[in-house]
Design a protein around this motif. Structure first.
Motif, mmCIF file in Angstrom:
data_model
loop_
_atom_site.group_PDB
_atom_site.id
_atom_site.type_symbol
_atom_site.label_atom_id
_atom_site.label_comp_id
_atom_site.label_asym_id
_atom_site.label_seq_id
_atom_site.Cartn_x
_atom_site.Cartn_y
_atom_site.Cartn_z
ATOM 1 N N ASP A 106 -22.314 29.365 43.447
ATOM 2 C CA ASP A 106 -21.654 30.547 43.987
ATOM 3 C C ASP A 106 -20.198 30.241 44.321
ATOM 4 N N GLU A 107 -19.332 31.204 44.089
ATOM 5 C CA GLU A 107 -17.936 31.027 44.453
ATOM 6 C C GLU A 107 -17.780 31.213 45.954
ATOM 7 N N ALA A 108 -17.008 30.340 46.563
ATOM 8 C CA ALA A 108 -16.717 30.452 47.991
ATOM 9 C C ALA A 108 -15.451 31.272 48.174
ATOM 10 N N SER A 109 -15.406 32.016 49.252
ATOM 11 C CA SER A 109 -14.211 32.802 49.543
ATOM 12 C C SER A 109 -13.121 31.914 50.131
ATOM 13 N N ILE A 110 -11.892 32.250 49.834
ATOM 14 C CA ILE A 110 -10.727 31.575 50.405
ATOM 15 C C ILE A 110 -9.902 32.636 51.115
ATOM 16 N N ASN A 111 -9.770 32.472 52.413
ATOM 17 C CA ASN A 111 -9.075 33.462 53.248
ATOM 18 C C ASN A 111 -9.690 34.852 53.074
ATOM 19 N N GLY A 112 -11.029 34.863 52.965
ATOM 20 C CA GLY A 112 -11.753 36.129 52.965
ATOM 21 C C GLY A 112 -11.942 36.776 51.612
ATOM 22 N N THR A 113 -11.380 36.208 50.542
ATOM 23 C CA THR A 113 -11.506 36.837 49.231
ATOM 24 C C THR A 113 -11.979 35.818 48.200
ATOM 25 N N THR A 114 -12.625 36.322 47.154
ATOM 26 C CA THR A 114 -13.024 35.493 46.021
ATOM 27 C C THR A 114 -12.151 35.841 44.821
ATOM 28 N N GLY A 115 -12.337 35.104 43.756
ATOM 29 C CA GLY A 115 -11.514 35.336 42.576
ATOM 30 C C GLY A 115 -10.353 34.371 42.450
ATOM 31 N N GLY A 116 -10.222 33.478 43.443
ATOM 32 C CA GLY A 116 -9.178 32.472 43.359
ATOM 33 C C GLY A 116 -7.950 32.824 44.181
ATOM 34 N N TYR A 117 -7.353 31.800 44.772
ATOM 35 C CA TYR A 117 -6.129 31.939 45.562
ATOM 36 C C TYR A 117 -4.952 31.773 44.604
ATOM 37 N N THR A 118 -4.109 32.784 44.502
ATOM 38 C CA THR A 118 -2.986 32.751 43.566
ATOM 39 C C THR A 118 -1.948 31.738 44.011
ATOM 40 N N ALA A 119 -1.590 30.831 43.096
ATOM 41 C CA ALA A 119 -0.700 29.721 43.447
ATOM 42 C C ALA A 119 0.775 30.058 43.293
ATOM 43 N N ALA A 120 1.116 31.042 42.484
ATOM 44 C CA ALA A 120 2.520 31.336 42.181
ATOM 45 C C ALA A 120 3.315 31.601 43.449
ATOM 46 N N GLY A 121 4.447 30.918 43.569
ATOM 47 C CA GLY A 121 5.336 31.128 44.712
ATOM 48 C C GLY A 121 4.870 30.499 45.998
ATOM 49 N N THR A 122 3.789 29.689 45.949
ATOM 50 C CA THR A 122 3.269 29.050 47.148
ATOM 51 C C THR A 122 3.386 27.533 47.016
ATOM 52 N N TYR A 123 2.925 26.848 48.027
ATOM 53 C CA TYR A 123 2.926 25.379 48.010
ATOM 54 C C TYR A 123 2.123 24.834 46.836
ATOM 55 N N LEU A 124 1.143 25.592 46.358
ATOM 56 C CA LEU A 124 0.287 25.148 45.258
ATOM 57 C C LEU A 124 0.859 25.472 43.881
ATOM 58 N N ASP A 125 2.037 26.051 43.830
ATOM 59 C CA ASP A 125 2.646 26.416 42.549
ATOM 60 C C ASP A 125 3.062 25.154 41.802
ATOM 61 N N VAL A 126 2.476 24.928 40.644
ATOM 62 C CA VAL A 126 2.829 23.764 39.828
ATOM 63 C C VAL A 126 3.468 24.187 38.508
ATOM 64 N N SER A 127 3.828 25.456 38.394
ATOM 65 C CA SER A 127 4.341 25.971 37.119
ATOM 66 C C SER A 127 5.667 25.341 36.735
ATOM 67 N N ALA A 128 6.498 24.991 37.726
ATOM 68 C CA ALA A 128 7.801 24.413 37.414
ATOM 69 C C ALA A 128 7.793 22.895 37.463
ATOM 70 N N SER A 129 6.624 22.319 37.750
ATOM 71 C CA SER A 129 6.541 20.865 37.854
ATOM 72 C C SER A 129 6.579 20.231 36.476
ATOM 73 N N THR A 130 7.143 19.047 36.400
ATOM 74 C CA THR A 130 7.170 18.309 35.132
ATOM 75 C C THR A 130 5.837 17.620 34.872
ATOM 76 N N THR A 131 4.931 17.655 35.845
ATOM 77 C CA THR A 131 3.593 17.089 35.681
ATOM 78 C C THR A 131 2.557 18.196 35.821
ATOM 79 N N THR A 132 1.303 17.837 35.710
ATOM 80 C CA THR A 132 0.213 18.804 35.750
ATOM 81 C C THR A 132 -0.335 18.945 37.165
ATOM 82 N N ALA A 133 -1.227 19.940 37.330
ATOM 83 C CA ALA A 133 -1.875 20.102 38.638
ATOM 84 C C ALA A 133 -2.651 18.847 38.995
ATOM 85 N N ARG A 134 -3.312 18.227 38.010
ATOM 86 C CA ARG A 134 -4.095 17.018 38.272
ATOM 87 C C ARG A 134 -3.194 15.877 38.750
ATOM 88 N N ASP A 135 -2.028 15.738 38.165
ATOM 89 C CA ASP A 135 -1.117 14.666 38.566
ATOM 90 C C ASP A 135 -0.348 14.994 39.833
#
Length: 1017
Positions: free
Chosen positions: A96-125
């Motif tokens: 089962d998917e767990a809720s994050i901050n009360g919602t399911t479907g995933g926490y959107t990373a864009a524009g947040t601390y978790l945003d890795v779109s502009a990183s030269t490495t991957t999310a895993r790295d």
């Protein structure tokens, strides 16, 4: 030609890439999908259990995704997944998917601390996680921790405390007050910053300073702080966010005219550095320009130089009354005279005729500053209470400049006290003062680090002036905290399948200043990893290790827990204070990971290992960091702590090696042993995940270059001696994205790139030879509604992606588990209807199945099925209709092949105390005998050099009839004919079915021909 027997006492020593002549007995060329066990021998690995398909839409997870498992309890285990755009959490037991901050479907990373779109490495790295109890600390290695420029302590009020300490007759009490009547206006200067390491821009003492707006009220030759920076700048048509670093304030020395307007300035203190960001202020810009000019604002007052006098001076001087007056030593009376002057008619009793001893021209505050007591004086206001006067710069009109005040008395400084901005000792402060009054207490004149600041708190908080005490506080105009959005995230498990995600809360600096209580060394830097050690939260950053206050921190007045990385007093160093130490080495050392080991913290850099330890207690005084080994470390994955050992990878050419790091119990010296020395070309490079199981003495390694396999290492110690060091490989036929051992279960996130589906699967490692049986489920429908429960039996069915099902109307039906069941199959099956004709949804396999899918009864009997594919859906129908009863419990999944390839059998003759290869001997293998327990069927495949392969099969057997028919597991041995030379022959042991195999030992029967005998043997 004699016939000899060569025994292999066990088959669990794993793969060796050494020459056959030097290998240990029991080592092999290849071992795939077998487990090495000191108890059960060489056993076919268990199959994976399908748990659930992830994500609401079909999506094959990228190999660059970040995956972290959380083991909260036996009934709550989760996996966190960052797929590059969203952050998800799933329950690995139920899917089962767990809720994050009360919602399911995933926490959107864009524009947040978790945003890795502009990183030269991957999310895993880029991401690293550390779980402690119900919380997980998540670090983004590309986001620097910055200082919150809005979290600044208030400026020092322009108040002075004047108090009469001692009264005496006919003594002088004098104050000199120096001030400026000019109204200050803020000046703006343009400072040129130069790019340095890690794209940090700094000033130098020679940096160009130009005047944009000279302001007014600045004293020529004095030093002023920079207090304000722009939030953005534009350079080459690009807009960048400006982040100001920690440390001391930047200050400049000014040259000004009579009006205080600055005409020139130079850098006095380099102070804070700048970082320029893009992408909504999250990512550091890699290169903006070699130099950047930034316009800043100077503080209006006070100046820091202290040597220049202002343009106005007033002297307040009185004499106490003569000895004939009974109140001549009354400090409150003398204080009142200081306010009103000798001749003020409101004095009661007044000086009268006794004022003749007072020199002409002397007077009190009201003589020098008319209306000061009523607050109507343009320059100052005054409040008197007992023997205390609070003198304040009048700020009701336009902002005034600073002032200076000093005292003189007829008792050598023992009669009149003045407190303004700073004092020489805490004993110089009165115990009757204004509530909230702050002052600096100077320490050693040569050491700024021992200065501290105090604030007066009245005993009755409702009193503005009264008795009280001095409490240590933070310096004025001092930055207090880190910018919250630049701090690591903290993910809290608040309930079953519920998480709350937010930034780490840090306690603001509460005492001292930038010198006596500086920000942690991770400020303006990127944190590389986190660690929890001896009840302290730690971060590694560059060459520094930063550990929080013991006990982690404190709860603020709003009930929010704040992690503390600042001292709570600067007057003494407490054992509980935070620890911030640098690793000293003659090489460039960037710490990227840390792992606890036997009361110490082991630090890992790419070129060495260090130990951080204290004495009985880890304190700022006892902490030390010392180098211990200088082995290379590949920081693509974190080291793995398993018991008292730490395992970490290193590059080995185009392959990967693994070292075992531990403290030698005999020599008390740390040792790092290469455990891949017998397989230097076995493990591929580009390691993505690395984990270990203490309960199973097992390590697993996943490579991006071979992501359908896990490379496994099984070890066993007996009386501090390693007696098993076995390498082998498990193939799964699906793309593994991440995995973790939790207790005796292997959990994996896998993807099928053909169908773009991602699944949770698990693999029990330790089982007692009995299958766990099928879970209880309830079917609903017009013709069938009851609970079916099967009991465990000793026929373990080894299928990957295994799911339970039942036969109904010769169709394979997949139920939805009812409440309380161990795990559901899929989210889109709402019920298990088995009414006439059946429900199409209940016939669909829970994942897309290829032609390799098979069905076995829970008694181990293979049931042939016909596969019908409709899009990405698969339907299974029993081929031999009418044979199997309705409600027969079955397992559905994929068979996998387990194989073991023997090393070449080399004849070794006795040579002294050892046996060594004998080139004068030739061997011809006649038979291979295999000893097994609880085994169904297997094959021995022999491939001689330049001849066709032939196979000998140990067949499966059955017992019982009808519905009780089952596979029989046997103990004993099997002799397979080989009849070939021992040279250049491949002998492979193989189990390609779904039933168990357990091998204890093997024996080769060989014809031996020797041309000569070894002398001296």
């Amino acid at each position: 030609m004699p016939l000899i027997n060569t025994s292999l006492p066990n088959l669990i020593q794993g793969v060796s890439q050494q020459p056959d002549a030097t290998r240990f007995s029991g080592q092999c060329d290849e071992q795939v999908n077998f487990m090495s066990s000191v108890v059960d021998g060489l056993t076919k690995r268990n199959g994976t259990r399908f748990v659930k398909k992830l994500f609401s839409t079909d999506a094959a997870l990228s190999a660059d995704s970040f995956i972290h498992f959380v083991n909260r309890s036996e009934t709550e285990r989760y996996v966190m997944i960052h797929d590059g755009t969203k952050f998800h959490a799933y329950n690995v037991l139920t899917g089962d998917e767990a809720s994050i901050n009360g919602t399911t479907g995933g926490y959107t990373a864009a524009g947040t601390y978790l945003d890795v779109s502009a990183s030269t490495t991957t999310a895993r790295d880029t991401l690293r996680a550390t779980t402690v109890a119900d919380g997980t600390f998540l670090v983004n290695r590309s986001v620097p921790v910055t200082i919150d420029q809005s979290s600044r302590s208030s400026s020092l009020a322009k108040d002075a405390l004047i108090f009469v300490k001692q009264g005496d007759y006919e003594k002088e009490y004098s104050l000199e007050i120096n001030y400026s009547s000019k109204t200050p206006a803020s000046a703006q200067l343009s400072l040129t910053y130069t790019q340095g390491m890690h794209n940090v821009y700094s000033l130098t003492s020679a940096s160009t300073v130009s005047v944009s707006n000279g302001g007014s009220g600045y004293v020529s030759g004095d030093v002023y702080k920079v207090t304000s920076y722009p939030s953005t700048i534009t350079y080459n048509s690009n807009t960048y966010d400006v982040t100001v670093g920690g440390g001391e304030d930047t200050s400049v020395t000014v040259t000004s005219n009579a009006n205080g307007t600055i005409s020139a300035a130079s850098v006095e203190n380099i102070g804070r550095s700048l970082i320029f960001k893009k992408n909504a202020g999250v990512r550091v810009a890699q290169h903006v320009g070699n130099t950047i000019t930034v316009t800043v604002t100077l503080a209006q007052s006070p100046g820091l130089g202290g040597g220049t006098k202002y343009d106005n001076t007033q002297n307040v001087t009185i004499y106490s009354e003569n000895v004939g007056k009974s109140y001549h030593s009354d400090t409150a009376r003398i204080t009142e005279v200081l306010q009103r002057g000798h001749s003020n008619t409101t004095l009661s009793p007044n000086y009268g005729g006794s004022s003749g001893h007072i020199p002409s021209g002397f007077g009190g505050f009201e003589d020098r500053f008319p209306g000061i007591g009523a607050g109507s004086n343009a320059e100052f206001s005054l409040v008197r209470d007992g023997n205390l006067i609070v003198l304040s710069r009048q700020l009701s009109g336009p902002t005034k400049s600073d002032f200076k005040i000093k005292a003189k008395d007829g008792l050598g400084g023992g009669a009149l006290g003045v407190v303004y901005k700073e004092v020489g000792a805490i004993t110089d402060l009165p115990l009757f003062a204004k509530n909230g009054f702050r002052v600096k207490v100077r320490g050693d004149g040569d050491l700024a680090a021992d200065d501290y600041y105090v604030e007066f708190k009245t005993d009755d908080e409702n009193q503005s002036i009264g008795p009280g005490s001095w409490i240590e506080t933070v310096a004025p105009d001092t930055l207090l905290n880190y910018k919250e959005t630049s701090l690591p995230l903290f993910i809290t498990n608040t309930g079953l399948n519920k998480f709350e995600l937010g930034h780490l809360k840090t306690a603001p600096r509460s005492v001292g200043d930038e010198i006596s209580n500086p920000f942690a060394s991770f400020s303006d830097q990127t944190i590389q990893n986190s660690v929890f050690f001896k009840n302290r939260l730690g971060f590694v950053c560059g060459s520094n290790v930063i550990l929080s206050e013991a006990g982690l921190g404190r709860v603020n007045d709003k009930g929010i827990f704040e992690y503390n990385f600042s001292r709570t007093t600067v007057t003494t160093l407490l054992d509980s204070d935070p620890i911030d130490v640098i690793v000293e080495s003659d090489r460039v050392t960037d710490i990227t990971a840390a792992a606890a080991s036997q009361e110490n913290l082991i630090l890992f850099s790419t070129n060495g290992q260090f130990v951080l330890k204290g004495e009985d207690l880890l304190t700022p005084r006892t902490v030390s960091v010392k180098p211990i080994t200088n082995f290379e470390y590949n920081d693509e994955t974190d080291p793995v702590s398993v018991g008292s050992y730490i395992y970490y990878p290193f590059d080995l050419g185009n392959n990967t090696g693994i070292r075992e790091f531990a403290l030698n119990k005999t020599t008390d010296v740390y040792e790092s042993t290469d455990i891949t020395e017998q397989v230097p070309r076995y493990i591929p490079k580009d390691i993505t995940y690395f984990s270990g199981s203490l309960s199973e003495n097992l390590l697993g390694i996943l490579s991006k270059d071979e992501d359908q396999s896990l490379y496994m290492y099984r070890y066993f110690f007996s009386e501090n001696k390693k007696v098993l060091s076995s390498w082998f490989k498990w193939d799964f036929g699906v793309n593994i994205k991440g995995f973790e051992f939790i207790d005796s279960t292997l959990y994996m996130i896998v993807s099928d790139t053909v169908t773009d589906e991602t699944y949770i699967v698990n693999l029990p490692l330790n089982f007692d030879g009995e299958d766990e049986g099928l879970a209880t489920y309830t079917g609903t429908g017009s013709s069938f509604s009851k609970t079916i429960t099967t009991t465990p039996n000793d026929d373990v069915t080894h299928l990957d992606m295994r799911v339970p099902a039942v036969i109904y109307n010769d169709q394979i039906r997949f139920p939805t588990y009812t409440s309380g069941s161990t795990r559901p199959l899929r989210s889109n099956i709402l019920n298990f209807s088995v009414s006439s004709g059946g429900s199409t949804s209940s016939q669909i396999t829970p994942y897309y199945a290829t032609s390799d899918i098979v069905v076995y009864s829970d008694r181990g009997i293979h049931i042939p099925v016909t596969i019908t594919t409709i899009g990405n859906n698969t339907l299974l129908t029993v081929t031999n209709t009418g044979v199997w009863d309705d409600n027969t419990s079955v397992w559905v999944g994929f068979k996998f092949t387990s194989s073991y390839t023997f090393s070449e059998q080399v004849f070794k003759a006795q040579a002294g105390q050892a046996r060594t290869p004998n080139a004068a001997a030739k061997q011809f293998i006649k038979n291979l005998s295999l000893y097994h327990t609880n085994t169904s069927d297997y094959k021995v495949k022999v491939t001689p050099d330049k001849r066709a392969q032939y196979t000998n099969e140990f067949p499966e057997s059955f017992t019982g009839t009808g519905s009780s028919l089952r596979t029989e597991l046997k103990d004993g041995f099997f002799r397979a004919p080989v009849f070939t030379s021992s040279e250049n022959v491949e002998i492979k042991l193989e189990n390609d079915g779904a039933k168990p195999s357990n091998f204890q030992s093997a024996e080769f029967e060989t014809f031996l021909h020797t041309r000569s005998s070894r002398y001296g043997a």
